[in-house]
Scaffold this active site. Structure first.
Site, PDB file in Angstrom:
ATOM      1  N   ARG A 124      78.878  72.201  51.209  1.00 48.57           N
ATOM      2  CA  ARG A 124      77.448  72.405  51.482  1.00 48.57           C
ATOM      3  C   ARG A 124      76.668  71.115  51.264  1.00 48.57           C
ATOM      4  NH1 ARG A 124      73.892  74.132  47.999  1.00 48.57           N
ATOM      5  NH2 ARG A 124      75.360  75.306  46.724  1.00 48.57           N
ATOM      6  N   TYR A 168      59.969  78.610  72.564  1.00 44.11           N
ATOM      7  CA  TYR A 168      60.962  79.555  72.059  1.00 44.11           C
ATOM      8  C   TYR A 168      60.304  80.551  71.096  1.00 44.11           C
ATOM      9  CZ  TYR A 168      65.345  81.368  70.385  1.00 44.11           C
ATOM     10  OH  TYR A 168      66.378  82.212  70.074  1.00 44.11           O
ATOM     11  N   ASP A 224      61.608  70.126  70.538  1.00 44.88           N
ATOM     12  CA  ASP A 224      62.771  70.976  70.805  1.00 44.88           C
ATOM     13  C   ASP A 224      63.343  70.525  72.150  1.00 44.88           C
ATOM     14  OD1 ASP A 224      64.576  72.992  71.515  1.00 44.88           O
ATOM     15  OD2 ASP A 224      63.420  74.558  70.497  1.00 44.88           O
ATOM     16  N   LYS A 260      73.491  76.317  73.174  1.00 44.20           N
ATOM     17  CA  LYS A 260      73.274  76.368  74.622  1.00 44.20           C
ATOM     18  C   LYS A 260      74.183  75.355  75.328  1.00 44.20           C
ATOM     19  CE  LYS A 260      70.147  79.396  73.469  1.00 44.20           C
ATOM     20  NZ  LYS A 260      68.779  79.080  73.077  1.00 44.20           N
TER      21      LYS A 260
HETATM   22  C1  LIG Z   1      68.149  79.303  71.808  1.00 43.94           C
HETATM   23  C2  LIG Z   1      67.033  78.417  71.466  1.00 43.94           C
HETATM   24  C3  LIG Z   1      66.698  78.153  70.141  1.00 43.94           C
HETATM   25  C4  LIG Z   1      67.405  78.826  68.978  1.00 43.94           C
HETATM   26  O1  LIG Z   1      68.762  78.556  68.905  1.00 43.94           O
HETATM   27  P1  LIG Z   1      69.756  79.556  68.121  1.00 43.94           P
HETATM   28  O2  LIG Z   1      71.041  78.821  68.082  1.00 43.94           O
HETATM   29  O3  LIG Z   1      69.785  80.833  68.900  1.00 43.94           O
HETATM   30  O4  LIG Z   1      69.188  79.796  66.770  1.00 43.94           O
HETATM   31  C5  LIG Z   1      65.671  77.268  69.892  1.00 43.94           C
HETATM   32  N1  LIG Z   1      64.981  76.673  70.880  1.00 43.94           N
HETATM   33  C6  LIG Z   1      65.264  76.918  72.169  1.00 43.94           C
HETATM   34  C7  LIG Z   1      64.476  76.223  73.223  1.00 43.94           C
HETATM   35  C8  LIG Z   1      66.290  77.796  72.503  1.00 43.94           C
HETATM   36  O5  LIG Z   1      66.535  78.043  73.777  1.00 43.94           O
END
Ligand SMILES: *Cc1c(COP(=O)(O)O)cnc(C)c1O
Length: 367
Positions: A46, A98, A169, A194
């Site tokens: 960790r 998001y 993001d 993603k």
């Molecule tokens: C999916 C997504 C997140 C969150 O990611 P997780 O791995 O599901 O927690 C954050 N920002 C955007 C733009 C996303 O598409």
């Protein structure tokens, strides 16, 4: 100079962050250990991490010219950024982003931790103006799911409050299409869930910064909140990243073609895709992005029409998330927190199937 510094990003994705000693395995293994024998480089997972996640951090950090930290999910990485704020901070954030971010901001506001105001993604003047007194400028570009572009360079270059954080993001853009730190951001975050993973088989998040104090703050947040990534997940994320460049190129080419065909289709009311000349910010997208991405949001007249299309699709799966090899599509207004979106809006994530098969499937369903 390390010879890897001369490689293009395409070569780095394939060859970077591999073991190099004679007899080493070619891939950093899944190191399933919480503890290491004292006296060496590793101690407790960790804290120092494991070789498996450090391989992912090394691989992705270089893509965005910073140092990366891997987290258990995209939301864990995002939460670590909000963890950097002092009580009483003021946050400015976009009108389209998001839904998890909206949840964090709403909860913190209810607890009296901060105040916030929302700004339209494309209202650059408003961002510049409000940025002068904000402690956190939170941006997402292209935004999800409306695919609006924020002028990151202009917002980052504006006069800002000393000590403030500008975070982007970068999930929708990917590290190949956009490098937020080079546009002036302090932190770039992404859901490696993603495009980097790319196969809908893992959850993982990454935060990247070139600011040592912020790196230390994010590291401390991960350590104390235990927001650590899994070893299997980071192994799979590295494996996914090896093909990111060709997957993205193939899917992006198909997305452009499908966006053009959807726009010409009489059943479609509106197509939102940054690569279309009809996109209100097509020129900005051209300058800010290396590619227009694989997400297309298009509008049918109403929710019933959208449901009819979803039910008729055979190759394209009605499922949430995006950025994977398989094409997925979803009626976003049916997702919790996204009820404000147009009822007929479908967010389509183009995969790497044959583009004519995809068009055939869509054409059939639209008919
Ligand atoms: C999916 C997504 C997140 C969150 O990611 P997780 O791995 O599901 O927690 C954050 N920002 C955007 C733009 C996303 O598409």
């Amino acid at each position: 100079m390390d010879s890897s510094e001369k490689w293009s990003v395409d070569s780095w994705l394939v060859a970077g962050a591999r073991p190099t000693e004679p007899g080493d395995p070619l891939n950093t293994p899944i190191v399933a250990a919480s503890s290491y024998v004292n006296g060496g480089e590793w101690g407790y997972a960790r804290d120092e991490g494991t070789p498996t996640w450090v391989a992912l951090e090394t691989l992705l950090g270089r893509l965005e010219s910073g140092r990366a930290l891997a987290f258990g999910s995209g939301m864990a990485a995002i939460a670590a950024v909000f963890d950097q704020l002092n009580v009483g901070a003021h946050i400015i954030w976009p009108d389209d982003c998001y839904q998890g971010v909206a949840g964090i901001i709403a909860d913190g506001e209810k607890q009296g931790r901060w105040t916030s105001s929302r700004i339209a993604v494309d209202d650059t003047a408003q961002w510049v103006d409000a940025g002068a007194s904000a402690d956190l400028i939170w941006l997402e570009s292209p935004s999800n799911p409306l695919l609006v572009i924020a002028d990151l360079r202009a917002i980052a270059a504006a006069n800002r409050k000393p000590g403030s954080i500008l975070a982007v993001d970068n999930t929708v853009a990917t590290p190949l299409n956009q490098q937020p730190l080079q546009l002036g951001a302090d932190i770039s975050v992404m859901a490696a869930t993603k495009y980097v993973g790319g196969h809908s088989d893992l959850l993982c998040g990454v935060a990247i910064t070139d600011n040592d104090a912020l790196h230390a703050g994010l590291f401390r947040s991960r350590l104390l909140n235990g927001a650590t990534p899994g070893n299997l997940e980071t192994f799979l994320a590295v494996r996914g990243a090896r093909t990111l460049s060709i997957r993205l190129a193939a899917a992006q080419k198909s997305a452009q073609s499908l966006a053009e065909r959807l726009e010409a289709h009489p059943a479609v009311v509106k197509v939102r895709y940054p690569g279309l000349p009809s996109h209100p910010q097509h020129e900005l997208a051209k300058h800010q992005l290396n590619g227009y991405g694989t997400l297309i949001s298009f509008d049918l007249p109403d929710g019933a029409a959208a449901d009819t299309v979803l039910a008729a699709l055979e190759l394209i799966t009605n499922a949430t998330s995006f950025g994977a090899v398989e094409s997925t599509i979803e009626r976003r207004s049916t997702v919790a927190g996204q009820e404000h979106l147009p009822a007929g809006l479908l967010r389509f994530s183009v995969g790497i199937e044959d583009v004519e098969d995809l068009w055939h499937d869509l054409g059939n369903a639209l008919a």
